[in-house]
Design an enzyme around this catalytic site. Structure first.
Site, short mmCIF file in Angstrom:
data_model
loop_
_atom_site.label_atom_id
_atom_site.label_comp_id
_atom_site.label_asym_id
_atom_site.label_seq_id
_atom_site.Cartn_x
_atom_site.Cartn_y
_atom_site.Cartn_z
CE LYS A 62 97.09 11.35 45.57
NZ LYS A 62 95.93 12.00 44.94
N GLY A 113 105.06 11.24 42.21
CA GLY A 113 104.23 10.10 42.63
C GLY A 113 103.32 9.61 41.51
CB SER A 145 95.68 12.94 48.90
OG SER A 145 95.32 14.25 48.51
CB SER A 146 97.87 17.58 50.97
OG SER A 146 99.23 17.24 50.87
CG HIS A 199 104.58 14.86 50.19
ND1 HIS A 199 103.43 15.05 50.91
CD2 HIS A 199 104.35 15.39 48.97
CE1 HIS A 199 102.53 15.67 50.16
NE2 HIS A 199 103.07 15.89 48.97
CD GLN A 255 101.73 16.58 39.16
OE1 GLN A 255 101.01 17.54 39.34
NE2 GLN A 255 102.41 16.01 40.15
O1 PAF Z 1 102.06 17.27 42.67
C1 PAF Z 1 102.22 18.40 43.17
O2 PAF Z 1 102.33 18.55 44.39
C2 PAF Z 1 102.28 19.61 42.28
O3 PAF Z 1 101.42 19.49 41.19
C3 PAF Z 1 103.71 19.95 41.81
C4 PAF Z 1 104.30 18.84 40.95
C5 PAF Z 1 104.59 20.19 43.02
C6 PAF Z 1 103.69 21.22 40.96
O4 PAF Z 1 103.18 22.30 41.67
#
Ligand code: PAF
Length: 284
Positions: A151, A149, A187-188, A37, A155
């Site tokens: 990854k 990202g 990744s979290s 992040h 998305q």
């Molecule tokens: O990738 C993420 O952390 C989430 O899917 C996002 C883009 C913040 C939307 O909640």
């Protein structure tokens, strides 16, 4: 770093910066921030005059049996990390601010086609929730660019499609995946991994590297995929998908064509991990 908790506050700041002629780079997150992040924040810093990050664990993108309740919430360390990495403002909306008529009464979004495959097929409604919250965040923060990202490759595609199709005046900037020294994508959710699972999790990256090598040698796509799946299962994963795709996420016919990537989603114990590897620079 300023901290805003309401839409009115973040919008007022955003409008003030825009009046001064400053550009705004945005990094939407669900918190529990790690070096991956922070790299998104740094990229936004390089590309914009001011950087806004948001932390919002979005209920509408989690399925009923998923980890919404246990998703790690660490606002204090998140806020410290953002400050250190040069973030100018942190937006922490509440569920009520995000969904004023409740999550059952909110306007729904559906991005056709690419949300029905891969993660969309295994997490029904997930990308609708992502598109819904990102569109709202864009309206609230009003950035000129937003960083996501690679990854979360699917998305990224969904958000690009949505932003273009709905004419959001926001440039979508992709950022490279950051990995631990042993190859595990940051990744979290990695912190859910228990004991030996952490080491086994590195199988995903190894399988992806091998898929790239086998594709380069011209091996049959079906064989590459079934071997990837087999290796993951042998390491104890339950595999949602292990597939080769083109950069538009359609199915390739030739393993040596340019722009391919391999994508994996698999569960180890209670942890679902996703990762991908782009085989060359053409995977857009
Ligand atoms: O990738 C993420 O952390 C989430 O899917 C996002 C883009 C913040 C939307 O909640």
């Amino acid at each position: 770093m300023q901290v805003f908790r309401t839409v009115a506050e973040v919008r007022a700041q955003s409008e003030a910066w825009r009046r001064e002629g400053l550009t705004i780079g945005f990094v939407p997150t669900m918190g529990n921030l790690h070096a991956g992040h922070h790299a998104l924040v740094q990229l936004a810093r390089e590309r914009a005059d001011r950087v806004v990050a948001s932390i919002f664990v979005n209920p509408t993108q989690f399925g009923p049996n998923e980890d919404y309740a246990r998703y790690p919430r660490t606002p204090d360390s998140d806020s410290d990390g953002l400050r250190v990495h040069g973030c100018d403002a942190l937006f922490l909306p509440s569920v009520e601010d995000m969904y004023p008529f409740g999550t059952m009464g909110c306007v729904q979004m559906h991005v056709p086609g690419i949300t029905d495959i891969l993660d969309g097929a295994h997490r029904p409604g997930h990308f609708n929730g992502v598109a819904q919250v990102v569109a709202r965040l864009f309206n609230m923060v009003q950035p000129q660019l937003a960083v996501f990202g690679r990854k979360d490759y699917q998305q990224l595609k969904v958000i690009r499609y949505m932003a273009r199709e709905m004419s959001f005046p926001v440039e979508i900037v992709p950022a490279p995946t950051l990995r631990e020294p042993d190859g595990l994508a940051m990744s979290s959710r990695n912190q859910y991994l228990q004991g030996v699972e952490r080491q086994l999790a590195t199988t995903i990256h190894r399988v992806l590297l091998q898929a790239r090598q086998r594709a380069g040698q011209g091996d049959a796509i079906a064989r590459i995929e079934s071997e990837a799946r087999g290796q993951l299962e042998a390491a104890g994963f339950s595999v949602d998908y292990a597939e080769l795709r083109r950069s538009d996420l359609s199915r390739p016919t030739d393993p040596t064509e340019r722009g391919l990537l391999a994508l994996v989603a698999a569960r180890l114990g209670r942890t679902r991990l996703i990762d991908n590897l782009e085989f060359d620079d053409d995977a857009g």
